[in-house]
Scaffold this motif. Structure first.
Motif, PDB file in Angstrom:
ATOM      1  N   SER A  43       0.844  -1.217   0.000  1.00  0.00           N
ATOM      2  CA  SER A  43       0.000   0.000   0.000  1.00  0.00           C
ATOM      3  C   SER A  43       0.869   1.253   0.000  1.00  0.00           C
ATOM      4  CB  SER A  43      -0.970   0.004   1.177  1.00  0.00           C
ATOM      5  OG  SER A  43      -0.261   0.062   2.386  1.00  0.00           O
ATOM      6  N   SER A  44       1.971   1.217   0.762  1.00  0.00           N
ATOM      7  CA  SER A  44       2.827   2.413   0.775  1.00  0.00           C
ATOM      8  C   SER A  44       3.571   2.566  -0.554  1.00  0.00           C
ATOM      9  CB  SER A  44       3.800   2.389   1.947  1.00  0.00           C
ATOM     10  OG  SER A  44       4.464   1.187   2.015  1.00  0.00           O
ATOM     11  N   TYR A  45       3.854   1.439  -1.202  1.00  0.00           N
ATOM     12  CA  TYR A  45       4.495   1.457  -2.521  1.00  0.00           C
ATOM     13  C   TYR A  45       3.584   2.170  -3.523  1.00  0.00           C
ATOM     14  CZ  TYR A  45       8.082  -0.794  -5.463  1.00  0.00           C
ATOM     15  OH  TYR A  45       9.159  -1.053  -6.271  1.00  0.00           O
ATOM     16  N   ILE A  46       2.304   1.794  -3.478  1.00  0.00           N
ATOM     17  CA  ILE A  46       1.322   2.435  -4.368  1.00  0.00           C
ATOM     18  C   ILE A  46       1.267   3.941  -4.053  1.00  0.00           C
ATOM     19  CG2 ILE A  46      -1.172   2.632  -4.845  1.00  0.00           C
ATOM     20  CD1 ILE A  46      -1.322  -0.428  -4.447  1.00  0.00           C
ATOM     21  N   GLY A  47       1.201   4.246  -2.752  1.00  0.00           N
ATOM     22  CA  GLY A  47       1.121   5.647  -2.327  1.00  0.00           C
ATOM     23  C   GLY A  47       2.337   6.447  -2.755  1.00  0.00           C
ATOM     24  N   LEU A  48       3.516   5.872  -2.557  1.00  0.00           N
ATOM     25  CA  LEU A  48       4.739   6.619  -2.876  1.00  0.00           C
ATOM     26  C   LEU A  48       4.918   6.806  -4.382  1.00  0.00           C
ATOM     27  CD1 LEU A  48       7.295   5.267  -0.254  1.00  0.00           C
ATOM     28  CD2 LEU A  48       6.137   7.458  -0.289  1.00  0.00           C
ATOM     29  N   ILE A  49       4.607   5.747  -5.151  1.00  0.00           N
ATOM     30  CA  ILE A  49       4.706   5.898  -6.619  1.00  0.00           C
ATOM     31  C   ILE A  49       3.734   6.990  -7.066  1.00  0.00           C
ATOM     32  CG2 ILE A  49       4.329   4.761  -8.855  1.00  0.00           C
ATOM     33  CD1 ILE A  49       5.295   2.163  -7.557  1.00  0.00           C
ATOM     34  N   GLY A  50       2.510   6.947  -6.503  1.00  0.00           N
ATOM     35  CA  GLY A  50       1.504   7.967  -6.821  1.00  0.00           C
ATOM     36  C   GLY A  50       2.002   9.363  -6.459  1.00  0.00           C
ATOM     37  N   ALA A  51       2.624   9.464  -5.270  1.00  0.00           N
ATOM     38  CA  ALA A  51       3.112  10.768  -4.810  1.00  0.00           C
ATOM     39  C   ALA A  51       4.223  11.293  -5.722  1.00  0.00           C
ATOM     40  CB  ALA A  51       3.622  10.657  -3.383  1.00  0.00           C
ATOM     41  N   VAL A  52       5.116  10.396  -6.137  1.00  0.00           N
ATOM     42  CA  VAL A  52       6.231  10.825  -7.010  1.00  0.00           C
ATOM     43  C   VAL A  52       5.687  11.277  -8.374  1.00  0.00           C
ATOM     44  CG1 VAL A  52       8.288  10.010  -8.242  1.00  0.00           C
ATOM     45  CG2 VAL A  52       7.985   9.444  -5.833  1.00  0.00           C
ATOM     46  N   ILE A  53       4.777  10.475  -8.930  1.00  0.00           N
ATOM     47  CA  ILE A  53       4.188  10.855 -10.226  1.00  0.00           C
ATOM     48  C   ILE A  53       3.432  12.185 -10.077  1.00  0.00           C
ATOM     49  CG2 ILE A  53       2.504  10.209 -12.012  1.00  0.00           C
ATOM     50  CD1 ILE A  53       3.303   7.268 -11.456  1.00  0.00           C
ATOM     51  N   GLY A  54       2.652  12.281  -8.982  1.00  0.00           N
ATOM     52  CA  GLY A  54       1.893  13.512  -8.718  1.00  0.00           C
ATOM     53  C   GLY A  54       2.806  14.721  -8.615  1.00  0.00           C
ATOM     54  N   THR A  55       3.964  14.537  -7.969  1.00  0.00           N
ATOM     55  CA  THR A  55       4.922  15.644  -7.817  1.00  0.00           C
ATOM     56  C   THR A  55       5.458  16.093  -9.175  1.00  0.00           C
ATOM     57  OG1 THR A  55       5.553  14.786  -5.658  1.00  0.00           O
ATOM     58  CG2 THR A  55       7.087  16.306  -6.690  1.00  0.00           C
ATOM     59  N   ILE A  56       5.842  15.098  -9.986  1.00  0.00           N
ATOM     60  CA  ILE A  56       6.384  15.442 -11.321  1.00  0.00           C
ATOM     61  C   ILE A  56       5.328  16.197 -12.135  1.00  0.00           C
ATOM     62  CG2 ILE A  56       7.240  14.465 -13.507  1.00  0.00           C
ATOM     63  CD1 ILE A  56       8.372  12.131 -11.705  1.00  0.00           C
ATOM     64  N   VAL A  57       4.090  15.661 -12.108  1.00  0.00           N
ATOM     65  CA  VAL A  57       2.998  16.291 -12.866  1.00  0.00           C
ATOM     66  C   VAL A  57       2.751  17.711 -12.346  1.00  0.00           C
ATOM     67  CG1 VAL A  57       0.505  16.177 -13.318  1.00  0.00           C
ATOM     68  CG2 VAL A  57       1.899  14.124 -13.517  1.00  0.00           C
ATOM     69  N   SER A  58       2.777  17.869 -11.000  1.00  0.00           N
ATOM     70  CA  SER A  58       2.470  19.187 -10.431  1.00  0.00           C
ATOM     71  C   SER A  58       3.534  20.225 -10.811  1.00  0.00           C
ATOM     72  CB  SER A  58       2.300  19.113  -8.920  1.00  0.00           C
ATOM     73  OG  SER A  58       3.442  18.578  -8.340  1.00  0.00           O
ATOM     74  N   TYR A  59       4.794  19.788 -10.945  1.00  0.00           N
ATOM     75  CA  TYR A  59       5.831  20.721 -11.426  1.00  0.00           C
ATOM     76  C   TYR A  59       5.480  21.203 -12.841  1.00  0.00           C
ATOM     77  CZ  TYR A  59       9.269  20.603  -7.662  1.00  0.00           C
ATOM     78  OH  TYR A  59       9.906  20.780  -6.464  1.00  0.00           O
ATOM     79  N   GLY A  60       5.008  20.258 -13.656  1.00  0.00           N
ATOM     80  CA  GLY A  60       4.599  20.601 -15.026  1.00  0.00           C
ATOM     81  C   GLY A  60       3.432  21.570 -15.019  1.00  0.00           C
ATOM     82  N   ILE A  61       2.436  21.270 -14.174  1.00  0.00           N
ATOM     83  CA  ILE A  61       1.244  22.131 -14.100  1.00  0.00           C
ATOM     84  C   ILE A  61       1.653  23.530 -13.610  1.00  0.00           C
ATOM     85  CG2 ILE A  61      -0.972  22.504 -12.926  1.00  0.00           C
ATOM     86  CD1 ILE A  61      -1.316  19.453 -12.883  1.00  0.00           C
ATOM     87  N   SER A  62       2.537  23.546 -12.582  1.00  0.00           N
ATOM     88  CA  SER A  62       2.979  24.825 -12.021  1.00  0.00           C
ATOM     89  C   SER A  62       3.649  25.688 -13.088  1.00  0.00           C
ATOM     90  CB  SER A  62       3.951  24.546 -10.871  1.00  0.00           C
ATOM     91  OG  SER A  62       4.499  25.737 -10.397  1.00  0.00           O
TER      92      SER A  62
END
Lengths: 448, 230
Positions: free
Chosen positions: A361-380
């Motif tokens: 579950s934490s693996y899913i969460g962390l992968i999601g968080a990393v992808i989310g971070t990369i995407v958010s830099y793009g959005i920003s």
């Protein structure tokens, strides 16, 4: 069971249900991106506001407005206060200025300029960082120093329409053409005596020109006269600091030099860290102060509350995503119950089984968080690029220069990843507990 | 050595308020000596599977004691029981109980992973064990790609990989044809003879019962006959 093997197990298990795991990671990534982008607006606006403040003020500067007296009012700062202020620890310099209380006009030949006139204490000004672009400091009473922009505004007395250029200076063709050093300026002071305006001219020699102000938008057109010249003005006007009397105003007593009060007192701290300590000490001594650090503190507090609110709203998105993680993990436990049963039967420790599911579950969460971070830099980046264009198109207004709408400092992804990790651990905990409680016999009989 | 003292067990069935208690084992006591093959026979419902599950620690006894190699397993908690199983017990199940998503190699390797053995040692030991059961060339096959006999050999290899002194077998030939059954029984006898592994086997198959040094017959939760192989 080694951690490396547990990770291998987790990866194998995740591969079994790629689509489901992908959708869960996607939901988590969206939640994280939402949190980061939302909070980045708070960070971006704070950065812009603070930057704007720091550009306009000197951070080590503390303005001292007066001292509180017994009746609750404030009295101006005098020389005795200056001595007290200079003794406060970590103070680099205490500058003080007395302002001539009337509009002063300076004239040389056919050129003239209205400027603010001060009496300043040069040793402390130099300590505080005052520098000359040319010339020297005054040595005799009729010598003056002028601000950097004074020569640039010394314009012709002829009536012309286009006197100023776009920077606010007198155009070169109308400006006094020579170097002002060692030139004599006539200062005209006025007073109302017996209902009539009378004037007095004082001749002053320019010996130094101040350095260009560090802030692009600032203009320094001041003239710094000596204390003796001020006294001469006061003896003509008959008022303290050369103030012009109103028609019915009685004559005032001229102050003695040691009774002088200062119109502008500034303390310069040795460094930014020392400012708060000095402000606190002065507060204890009943001095009214103001520093950019005070304002920064208030602004930062407001933005911290705003950012915390935005992060809280963003966390709701992650909580929604965590429902997906809970669902995925619950299904994984149900599907893998026979496998869990076999592992328990041959001797898998309950803690190991729990850890494998929590890791997943934490693996899913962390992968999601990393992808989310990369995407958010793009959005920003996209937001910062497109918002000025949209505002210009929609409202026909230009965004203020240097305004950052969205900013993602390193701490923000770290906060997001920590929140995401905690939330996924919580959402994976119950399914992991279920895995631990799988009944071996039922699992072996495929009854779960 | 396995010692069972006054072991009793019962199942509670039915909904709350209308529950029925069914006694399954009634005050059973016996011993399995080190290096012995003990077979337990009995008709369906006689309590033999429950007895094996109690010895395995999959269920807790209602009353009585179970001692294995000096450890009172009937009082161990979940974590200690798991630790005990991985070090002292091997299991052979009727339906093999292999993990379908793992290859033969991975299934055999699993107990070593749970024990925390290093990668290199695991590979070496697993390959040796697969060679011993004659399945090295099938190591990358999934259970669904193996015959019943081959799956049971993988299951035995998994039980043997941690060198357990005791193997508990639940109807080990129940899913095999007669020829494969014969091979498997021969293999069990070899393991007992060559490695001194103690076997506790439950079966309703006479052929299997015959390989036991001693046989216990259970009926209605009681030992009705205890005999030595002639």
């Amino acid at each position: 069971m080694k951690l490396r093997d547990q990770f291998r197990f987790v990866r194998q298990n995740m591969k079994k249900n790629k689509t489901r795991v992908f959708m869960t990671i996607l939901a988590t990534a969206m939640g994280c991106a939402f949190l980061i982008v939302l909070a980045s607006v708070g960070f971006g606006l704070q950065k812009s506001v603070v930057k704007e403040m720091l550009e306009q003020r000197i951070v080590t500067q503390i303005d001292v407005h007066g001292k509180e007296v017994k009746d609750g009012g404030f009295r101006p700062i005098n020389i005795k206060d200056i001595q007290v202020l200079e003794k406060v620890g970590k103070v680099k310099a205490v500058t003080r200025k007395i302002m001539l209380q009337q509009e002063s006009t300076y004239k040389i030949g056919n050129y003239q300029e209205g400027a603010e006139t001060y009496v300043s204490h040069f040793p402390s000004e130099v300590k505080a960082g005052f520098e000359l672009s040319e010339g020297r400091l005054p040595k005799t009473e009729n010598e003056v120093v002028v601000g950097y922009d004074f020569p640039l505004n010394l314009g012709t007395t002829d009536e012309v329409e286009d006197l100023y250029d776009n920077k606010g200076h007198v155009k070169k063709k109308y400006r006094y053409p020579e170097n002002l050093i060692d030139k004599k300026l006539d200062l005209t002071v006025k007073q109302l005596k017996n209902g009539k305006h009378v004037e007095k001219k004082l001749q002053l020699t320019v010996v130094g020109i101040g350095k260009k102000p560090t802030r692009e938008w600032m203009q320094d057109r001041s003239v710094f006269i000596s204390d003796q010249v001020l006294k001469e003005i006061e003896s003509f006007t008959g008022t303290p600091n050369g103030a012009i009397l109103g028609p019915d105003e009685p004559q005032q007593q001229n102050p003695e030099t040691n009774e002088r009060i200062y119109d502008e007192v500034k303390i310069y701290a040795k460094n930014m860290e020392a400012v708060q300590g000095i402000v606190d000490q002065l507060k204890d001594k009943n001095y009214a102060t103001y520093s950019v650090v005070n304002e920064l503190k208030e602004i930062n507090m407001v933005f911290t509350i705003a950012k915390a609110g935005l992060i809280f709203i963003g966390t709701i998105a992650i909580l929604i995503a965590s429902i997906g993680i809970y669902n995925t993990m619950t299904m994984a436990v149900t599907e893998r119950a026979p496998e869990i049963g076999i592992m328990k039967a041959i001797g898998a420790n309950p803690k190991t089984i729990k850890r494998i599911f929590l890791l997943e579950s934490s693996y899913i969460g962390l992968i999601g968080a990393v992808i989310g971070t990369i995407v958010s830099y793009g959005i920003s980046y996209a937001v910062n690029f497109s918002i000025p264009l949209i505002i210009k198109q929609a409202f026909g207004e230009e965004m203020p220069a240097g305004l950052t709408f969205s900013d993602i400092p390193l701490i923000l992804p770290i906060i997001c990843i920590v929140i995401c990790y905690v939330v996924t651990i919580i959402s994976g905990y119950r399914p992991a507990q279920r895995a631990v409680k799988v009944d071996v016999l039922k699992a072996l009989r495929r009854e779960v | 050595m396995i010692t069972i003292n006054n072991l009793s067990h019962e199942f509670v069935i039915g909904k709350k308020g209308r529950q029925t208690i069914i006694p399954v084992l009634k005050n059973i006591s016996f011993k399995v000596e080190k290096g012995e093959i003990m077979t337990i026979v009995g008709r369906s419902g006689s309590g033999k599977s429950t007895l094996l599950n109690l010895v395995s620690g999959f269920i807790r006894p209602k009353d009585g004691e179970i001692w294995i190699n000096g450890t009172k397993v009937s009082e161990l908690n979940e974590a200690k029981l798991a630790d005990f199983r991985i070090h002292h017990l091997g299991f052979i199940f009727q339906s093999f109980q292999l993990i379908p998503s793992m290859t033969a190699f991975q299934n055999v390797e699993l107990p070593l992973i749970l024990k925390g053995v290093s990668d290199r040692e695991r590979k070496q030991q697993t390959e040796e064990m697969l060679e011993r059961v004659g399945l090295l060339e099938y190591q990358d096959h999934y259970p669904s790609e193996l015959s019943g006999g081959q799956q049971q050999r993988v299951s035995i290899a998994r039980a043997l990989i941690v060198n357990p002194p005791i193997i508990l077998a639940d109807e080990p030939t129940g899913s095999l044809d007669s020829e494969t059954e014969e091979d498997l029984l021969q293999f069990i006898k070899e393991l007992n003879r060559d490695l001194g592994i103690t076997f506790l086997i439950i079966t309703h198959d006479d052929k299997v019962a015959e390989i036991g040094h001693r046989t216990i017959e259970l009926s209605d939760g009681k030992i009705v006959e205890e005999g030595v192989l002639v």
